[in-house]
Design a protein around this motif. Structure first.
Motif, PDB file in Angstrom:
ATOM      1  N   GLU A   1      29.129 -28.703 -22.814  1.00 41.41           N
ATOM      2  CA  GLU A   1      28.170 -28.074 -23.708  1.00 41.41           C
ATOM      3  C   GLU A   1      26.771 -28.081 -23.104  1.00 41.41           C
ATOM      4  N   GLN A   2      26.418 -29.181 -22.437  1.00 42.00           N
ATOM      5  CA  GLN A   2      25.084 -29.265 -21.827  1.00 42.00           C
ATOM      6  C   GLN A   2      24.954 -28.287 -20.662  1.00 42.00           C
ATOM      7  N   ALA A   3      26.045 -28.132 -19.908  1.00 44.24           N
ATOM      8  CA  ALA A   3      26.028 -27.205 -18.777  1.00 44.24           C
ATOM      9  C   ALA A   3      25.898 -25.769 -19.243  1.00 44.24           C
ATOM     10  N   ALA A   4      26.485 -25.481 -20.420  1.00 43.98           N
ATOM     11  CA  ALA A   4      26.411 -24.135 -20.954  1.00 43.98           C
ATOM     12  C   ALA A   4      25.022 -23.834 -21.494  1.00 43.98           C
TER      13      ALA A   4
ATOM     14  N   GLU B   1      35.472 -36.729 -25.387  1.00 41.84           N
ATOM     15  CA  GLU B   1      34.126 -36.381 -25.872  1.00 41.84           C
ATOM     16  C   GLU B   1      33.076 -36.331 -24.765  1.00 41.84           C
ATOM     17  N   PRO B   2      33.051 -37.274 -23.803  1.00 44.40           N
ATOM     18  CA  PRO B   2      32.051 -37.186 -22.711  1.00 44.40           C
ATOM     19  C   PRO B   2      32.202 -35.907 -21.888  1.00 44.40           C
ATOM     20  N   LEU B   3      33.446 -35.479 -21.631  1.00 43.84           N
ATOM     21  CA  LEU B   3      33.659 -34.244 -20.873  1.00 43.84           C
ATOM     22  C   LEU B   3      33.187 -33.038 -21.666  1.00 43.84           C
ATOM     23  N   ASN B   4      33.511 -33.026 -22.962  1.00 44.03           N
ATOM     24  CA  ASN B   4      33.095 -31.908 -23.809  1.00 44.03           C
ATOM     25  C   ASN B   4      31.577 -31.848 -23.936  1.00 44.03           C
ATOM     26  N   ARG B   5      30.952 -33.011 -24.006  1.00 45.94           N
ATOM     27  CA  ARG B   5      29.492 -33.053 -24.112  1.00 45.94           C
ATOM     28  C   ARG B   5      28.847 -32.510 -22.859  1.00 45.94           C
ATOM     29  N   ASN B   6      29.382 -32.850 -21.697  1.00 44.93           N
ATOM     30  CA  ASN B   6      28.832 -32.355 -20.434  1.00 44.93           C
ATOM     31  C   ASN B   6      29.013 -30.843 -20.313  1.00 44.93           C
TER      32      ASN B   6
END
Length: 328
Positions: free
Chosen positions: A325-328, A318-323
């Motif tokens: 999404e934020q980068a996108a 989840e932390p990787l996926n959240r980052n």
């Protein structure tokens, strides 16, 4: 006396395949042959979206849960160098077709439905005059074909042609992979100690992972695969996913709860390795007897293990996926 319709329904139920048993039997055979179906997910010569998880060739969506080991096994048994899968109908709609004589591979789909709940005396439950409904799910067969079994499909569906020549697997992690696994570990808040010892394990009371020293592992990938295995255990802590195999006070080697937790961690770490592209192994053959006993005694055990493994891997990623999404 049963009506004709009722007799037909009864016969259909009697003759319908027990999918839980069918899938469990396939897993048992693989284990008895010394090939756990969740091992070596990186064997595919073609990686899709930087992952070795099986995906639908049209939608690009990764399969999850029990479908991951099922499709890994099918690809291994048939020698498919791609983890892209497609239905017969999707192949037609994409402008191609499944070659005549090809045999499909088994996958599972869950169909949710509602049913009125009953009490312990089997009476229908009501609340304020309204029926109390419960959410249930039934499983159905999904027949899939590898893109290698099809012809006429566009490259957007088949993906790049895999290089099937023998290659050495990379056992060292890239800088990006190292950053990812370190980020996952840091996000959990789990401590980690290294000692010169012969096993790795997770201590729930201290919420710490105990690892051998890095020099004791054959490869860097083996070290991080083992670490991911222990991190899956750590997700079962009471402050995280609160899994019985970790929170139970009677947890000890040989206990069915312990063996089931190891099955979750073994499967979950394979999911994570496939997702992160890590080519490593965790040596846990000592649990094989426990896994076989659990599967033989409960035909739904592997389904539950894969569900818990999916939940654990999603929690850790989840932390990787959240980052992302934020980068996108």
């Amino acid at each position: 006396m049963k009506t004709t319709t009722a007799r037909r329904k009864s016969a259909a139920v009697k003759n319908s395949p027990d999918l839980y048993q069918q899938v469990t039997d396939k897993i048992i055979v693989a284990l008895e042959n010394g090939v756990p179906p969740w091992r070596r997910p990186w064997r595919s010569a073609e990686r899709v979206h930087s992952s070795s998880l099986p995906v639908n060739a049209v939608t690009g969506r990764a399969y999850s849960g029990i479908n991951v080991p099922l499709l890994w096994m099918a690809a291994e048994e048939q020698g498919y160098a791609s983890d892209r899968w497609i239905t017969f109908r999707q192949a037609k709609e994409a402008g191609g077709n499944v070659r005549k004589g090809e045999t499909s591979s088994l996958a599972i789909i869950y169909k949710p439905f509602e049913k009125q709940a009953r009490d312990s005396s089997d009476n229908l439950l009501f609340r304020d005059g309204e029926p109390v409904m419960e959410q249930l799910a039934m499983i159905k067969q999904l027949q899939l074909f590898s893109v290698y079994q099809c012809e006429g499909l566009p490259e957007s569906v088949t993906g790049k042609t895999a290089d099937t020549s023998p290659t050495l697997q990379c056992s060292a992690l890239s800088a990006v992979q190292l950053q990812q696994v370190q980020q996952i570990l840091n996000a959990t808040g789990v401590g980690c100690d290294h000692r010169r010892q012969d096993r790795a394990y997770y201590r729930p009371g201290a919420d710490r992972i105990m690892m051998p020293t890095a020099s004791q592992f054959r490869t860097e990938a083996d070290y991080w695969s083992t670490m991911l295995h222990e991190m899956v255990h750590a997700t079962g802590h009471g402050n995280r996913l609160n899994r019985e195999g970790i929170t139970s006070s009677s947890r000890q080697f040989g206990d069915p709860v312990y063996a089931f937790e190891e099955l979750i961690a073994e499967t979950g770490s394979a999911f994570l390795c496939a997702q992160l592209g890590i080519n490593g192994e965790v040596q846990h053959e000592s649990y094989l007897a426990g896994w076989l006993r659990a599967l033989r005694e409960d035909k739904r055990a592997i389904f539950r293990a894969c569900r818990f493994a999916r939940e654990a891997s999603e929690y850790l990623l989840e932390p990787l996926n959240r980052n992302t999404e934020q980068a996108a």
